[in-house]
Design an enzyme around this catalytic site. Structure first.
Site, PDB file in Angstrom:
ATOM      1  N   LYS A  58     -11.078  -0.549  38.376  1.00  0.00           N
ATOM      2  CA  LYS A  58     -11.462  -0.651  37.012  1.00  0.00           C
ATOM      3  C   LYS A  58     -12.035   0.466  36.178  1.00  0.00           C
ATOM      4  CE  LYS A  58      -9.467  -3.754  37.851  1.00  0.00           C
ATOM      5  NZ  LYS A  58      -9.340  -4.274  39.109  1.00  0.00           N
ATOM      6  N   GLY A 191       3.069  -6.008  42.368  1.00  0.00           N
ATOM      7  CA  GLY A 191       1.808  -7.134  42.454  1.00  0.00           C
ATOM      8  C   GLY A 191       0.708  -6.407  41.582  1.00  0.00           C
ATOM      9  N   GLU A 212      10.534  -3.316  43.154  1.00  0.00           N
ATOM     10  CA  GLU A 212      10.051  -4.578  43.482  1.00  0.00           C
ATOM     11  C   GLU A 212      11.289  -5.389  44.240  1.00  0.00           C
ATOM     12  OE1 GLU A 212       7.249  -6.784  43.563  1.00  0.00           O
ATOM     13  OE2 GLU A 212       8.590  -7.988  44.465  1.00  0.00           O
ATOM     14  N   VAL A 246      13.532  -0.729  48.910  1.00  0.00           N
ATOM     15  CA  VAL A 246      13.203   0.939  49.390  1.00  0.00           C
ATOM     16  C   VAL A 246      13.505   0.771  50.782  1.00  0.00           C
ATOM     17  CG1 VAL A 246      11.573   2.652  49.601  1.00  0.00           C
ATOM     18  CG2 VAL A 246      11.625   1.265  47.560  1.00  0.00           C
ATOM     19  N   ASP A 320     -10.751 -12.804  52.776  1.00  0.00           N
ATOM     20  CA  ASP A 320      -9.327 -12.189  52.899  1.00  0.00           C
ATOM     21  C   ASP A 320      -8.794 -12.759  54.417  1.00  0.00           C
ATOM     22  OD1 ASP A 320      -9.480 -11.301  50.292  1.00  0.00           O
ATOM     23  OD2 ASP A 320      -8.995  -9.046  51.018  1.00  0.00           O
ATOM     24  N   ALA A 328     -11.707 -11.375  45.630  1.00  0.00           N
ATOM     25  CA  ALA A 328     -13.118 -11.151  46.085  1.00  0.00           C
ATOM     26  C   ALA A 328     -13.916 -12.668  45.481  1.00  0.00           C
ATOM     27  CB  ALA A 328     -13.669  -9.793  45.362  1.00  0.00           C
ATOM     28  N   HIS A 452     -15.540 -17.863  14.542  1.00  0.00           N
ATOM     29  CA  HIS A 452     -14.682 -17.427  13.966  1.00  0.00           C
ATOM     30  C   HIS A 452     -15.156 -15.885  13.362  1.00  0.00           C
ATOM     31  CE1 HIS A 452     -11.050 -16.224  11.617  1.00  0.00           C
ATOM     32  NE2 HIS A 452     -11.727 -16.006  10.336  1.00  0.00           N
TER      33      HIS A 452
HETATM   34  P1  NAD Z   1       0.673  -8.588  45.902  1.00  0.00           P
HETATM   35  O1  NAD Z   1       0.879  -9.412  47.147  1.00  0.00           O
HETATM   36  O2  NAD Z   1       0.005  -8.888  44.993  1.00  0.00           O
HETATM   37  O3  NAD Z   1       1.976  -7.758  45.490  1.00  0.00           O
HETATM   38  C1  NAD Z   1       2.916  -7.121  46.441  1.00  0.00           C
HETATM   39  C2  NAD Z   1       4.551  -7.064  45.597  1.00  0.00           C
HETATM   40  O4  NAD Z   1       5.127  -6.208  46.607  1.00  0.00           O
HETATM   41  C3  NAD Z   1       5.062  -8.421  45.668  1.00  0.00           C
HETATM   42  O5  NAD Z   1       5.703  -8.594  44.480  1.00  0.00           O
HETATM   43  C4  NAD Z   1       6.265  -8.264  46.798  1.00  0.00           C
HETATM   44  O6  NAD Z   1       7.126  -9.012  46.331  1.00  0.00           O
HETATM   45  C5  NAD Z   1       6.480  -6.941  46.822  1.00  0.00           C
HETATM   46  N1  NAD Z   1       6.910  -6.315  48.080  1.00  0.00           N
HETATM   47  C6  NAD Z   1       6.749  -6.811  49.197  1.00  0.00           C
HETATM   48  N2  NAD Z   1       7.608  -5.998  50.218  1.00  0.00           N
HETATM   49  C7  NAD Z   1       8.078  -5.087  49.475  1.00  0.00           C
HETATM   50  C8  NAD Z   1       8.962  -4.095  49.943  1.00  0.00           C
HETATM   51  N3  NAD Z   1       9.506  -3.805  51.071  1.00  0.00           N
HETATM   52  N4  NAD Z   1       9.646  -3.685  48.739  1.00  0.00           N
HETATM   53  C9  NAD Z   1       9.284  -3.671  47.514  1.00  0.00           C
HETATM   54  N5  NAD Z   1       8.636  -4.650  46.870  1.00  0.00           N
HETATM   55  C10 NAD Z   1       7.913  -5.159  47.995  1.00  0.00           C
HETATM   56  O7  NAD Z   1      -0.023  -7.345  46.810  1.00  0.00           O
HETATM   57  P2  NAD Z   1      -0.877  -6.098  46.275  1.00  0.00           P
HETATM   58  O8  NAD Z   1      -0.462  -5.879  44.855  1.00  0.00           O
HETATM   59  O9  NAD Z   1      -0.730  -4.966  47.225  1.00  0.00           O
HETATM   60  O10 NAD Z   1      -2.351  -6.670  46.305  1.00  0.00           O
HETATM   61  C11 NAD Z   1      -3.074  -7.004  47.736  1.00  0.00           C
HETATM   62  C12 NAD Z   1      -3.827  -8.083  47.475  1.00  0.00           C
HETATM   63  O11 NAD Z   1      -4.880  -7.693  46.753  1.00  0.00           O
HETATM   64  C13 NAD Z   1      -3.002  -9.513  46.650  1.00  0.00           C
HETATM   65  O12 NAD Z   1      -3.819 -10.533  47.476  1.00  0.00           O
HETATM   66  C14 NAD Z   1      -3.821  -9.550  45.542  1.00  0.00           C
HETATM   67  O13 NAD Z   1      -3.992 -10.463  44.671  1.00  0.00           O
HETATM   68  C15 NAD Z   1      -5.230  -8.442  45.664  1.00  0.00           C
HETATM   69  N6  NAD Z   1      -5.573  -7.828  44.606  1.00  0.00           N
HETATM   70  C16 NAD Z   1      -6.037  -8.335  43.299  1.00  0.00           C
HETATM   71  C17 NAD Z   1      -6.300  -7.588  42.282  1.00  0.00           C
HETATM   72  C18 NAD Z   1      -6.725  -8.489  41.066  1.00  0.00           C
HETATM   73  O14 NAD Z   1      -7.329  -9.571  41.144  1.00  0.00           O
HETATM   74  N7  NAD Z   1      -6.812  -7.730  39.953  1.00  0.00           N
HETATM   75  C19 NAD Z   1      -6.117  -6.358  42.134  1.00  0.00           C
HETATM   76  C20 NAD Z   1      -5.691  -5.645  43.611  1.00  0.00           C
HETATM   77  C21 NAD Z   1      -5.348  -6.364  44.353  1.00  0.00           C
END
Ligand code: NAD
Length: 479
Positions: A58, A191, A212, A246, A320, A328, A452
């Site tokens: 952030k 993600g 993705e 990938v 987690d 969190a 408003h």
């Molecule tokens: P995520 O699970 O949110 O997203 C991972 C993405 O990677 C998915 O869309 C998945 O389909 C893709 N993916 C998986 N394997 C792949 C591959 N081999 N090639 C290409 N794409 C692939 O995971 P994240 O973004 O790493 O976050 C991890 C955790 O941390 C999650 O549970 C997330 O909710 C949490 N997190 C939350 C926040 C937030 O609340 N703002 C911020 C960061 C992380």
């Protein structure tokens, strides 16, 4: 050293440290064991969230947003400055200072609440007993308590096609530490982490491509919101490629050669840095002796019931490390629930009311069910949508992207889901969470007077729209 407690908590992330403070508030003699140390072997509290997750990301999102605003937006306000420049080292220092202040703050809270802290690697030996290999020595101490809470968190998943090298191919932690803006940045996984870190470096000038694997972008979000999000990211120049796998990342000089398949064809791309953000796995390896009887289920998650009770009597697991979203706030709520249960009080977590937020621009936030989930479940619902483009406050701020969507049960009008994309949605979504927690209907929100001009009015109007009576947007009529 004191070895007898009411509660031992393993892990000082947002699940563990919050639980420790609540246990102490409830009069329980509490110790927290944490293995994370800094270069000087001092314990580091706050876990992933404070040190290498929510908070530092952030901080960088804020810096990069300011930079972008200065470069592109302020001229519309009639403001001009000299050439915009960013000092990356200073930006990273600011982030580190914020992290330091907050983690020190947790130490202060432990001291104020009389939570004991032991620095070392803990292992559950049996019901009521944890061994700790203390930091900086081979000494092992055994701690005893009537209750134990496991809160060891999660780690980034590494994939064979993109092994971390700590420099060019990195996890989310590495993605917070680049010393200069990479000209080209690849991200595996669209993600929350991929989108947030991709946004940071894109705003600072990187050309970002996100790979993705899934065919749908943001598959967990409501389809309409995901579509809108995809449109804005593309407008920002972030290239999101879905259905893309990938298969190999190799070093080519200072760069990374990425091989990926799309539509059955193989493609190559050179990037300066690659962030791998394909999810996280629970830190459940070696947390318990083999004969302790701790049941670990699919994906390495410690098996728990809805009160976070594990297979061992008086041993709980939270955050987690257990089922549910890796967030969190979900871990913190579980930590507080378990503290209450140990103290003999009634407590539960409302797992149907967990806000999810992605801190991009526009921000994406939701709570409850998506339209697709409701359709799949055969539930009848009505929706109301209000675009920020029709909000006076959003227009005054020059931040009109996105919308609020309210989904309500067709018979009872109870709120089934609220989905948003737009300005300050990370804050606005909490109004929906409070409404859901208090079992409000869409009509309750519609009958509430909203100030408003505020962005919150978009939630009001979307609630009115559920019943076809939004004021500031013309109803689309069929010819
Ligand atoms: P995520 O699970 O949110 O997203 C991972 C993405 O990677 C998915 O869309 C998945 O389909 C893709 N993916 C998986 N394997 C792949 C591959 N081999 N090639 C290409 N794409 C692939 O995971 P994240 O973004 O790493 O976050 C991890 C955790 O941390 C999650 O549970 C997330 O909710 C949490 N997190 C939350 C926040 C937030 O609340 N703002 C911020 C960061 C992380």
């Amino acid at each position: 050293m004191e070895t007898s407690f009411d509660v031992i908590i393993v892990g000082a992330g947002p699940a563990g440290y919050v639980s420790a403070i609540r246990c102490a508030q409830l009069g329980l003699k509490t110790v927290c064991v944490e293995s994370w140390v800094d270069v000087a072997n001092n314990p580091v509290l706050g876990g992933t969230c404070l040190n290498i997750g929510c908070i530092p990301s952030k901080a960088l999102l804020e810096s990069s947003a300011l930079y972008e605003k200065l470069k592109s937006e302020i001229k519309h306000h009639g403001i001009s400055t000299g050439k915009t420049h960013i000092d990356i080292a200073q930006m990273i220092n600011r982030k580190n200072r914020i992290v330091n202040e907050l983690t020190q703050g947790v130490q202060g809270l432990f001291a104020a609440n009389k939570v004991a802290l032991v620095s070392g690697v803990a292992k559950l030996r049996s019901k009521g007993q944890v061994s700790v290999e203390k930091t900086g020595s081979n000494e092992v101490v055994v701690l005893n308590a009537s209750h134990i809470i496991l809160a060891t968190g999660s780690s980034p998943i590494e994939i064979p096609s993109a092994r971390f090298d700590g420099n060019a191919i990195v996890d989310s932690t590495g993605g917070l530490e680049f010393s200069e803006v990479p000209k080209t940045l690849g991200v595996i996984g669209a993600g929350a982490i991929g989108l947030e870190l991709g946004s940071v470096w894109s705003r600072l000038g990187s050309t970002v491509k996100i790979f993705e694997a899934l065919p749908d972008f943001l598959a967990l979000a409501d389809e309409q919101i995901a579509k809108e999000a995809g449109k804005h990211f593309r407008q920002q120049g972030i290239d999101i490629q879905t259905n893309t796998l990938v298969t190999r990342c190799e070093h080519k000089g200072e760069k990374v050669k990425v091989t990926f398949t799309q539509d059955g064809k193989e493609h190559l791309e050179l990037v300066d840095k690659m962030i791998v953000a394909v999810g996280r796995r629970p830190n459940s390896e070696n947390i318990a002796a083999d004969n302790a009887g701790l049941e670990i289920g699919n994906g390495g998650f410690v098996s728990v019931d809805d009160r976070c009770r594990t297979s061992i009597d008086c041993v709980y697991a939270i955050g987690d490390l257990v089922r549910g979203p890796m967030l969190a706030h979900k871990g913190s709520e579980e930590g507080m629930m378990v503290a209450e249960l140990i103290a003999g009080n009634y407590a539960q977590v409302n797992y149907g009311n967990i806000p999810a937020i992605i801190y991009t621009h526009p921000e994406i936030a939701w709570v409850g069910k998506t339209e697709k989930e409701l359709k799949d479940a055969g539930q009848n619902y009505r929706t109301g949508v209000f675009p920020f483009a029709a909000s006076g406050r959003a227009r005054a701020s020059g931040d009109t992207a996105g919308m609020v969507k309210v989904i309500a049960d067709v018979d009872t009008d109870s709120l089934l889901g609220v989905h948003m994309i737009g300005p300050h949605c990370s804050e606005l979504i909490m109004q929906a969470c409070i409404a859901i927690e208090l079992k409000a209907s869409a009509e309750d929100l519609a009958l509430t007077m909203f100030a408003h001009p505020t962005l919150s009015e978009a939630l009001h109007e979307a609630s009115l729209a559920v019943d076809g009576r939004a004021i500031h947007i013309a109803k689309l009529r069929r010819a």
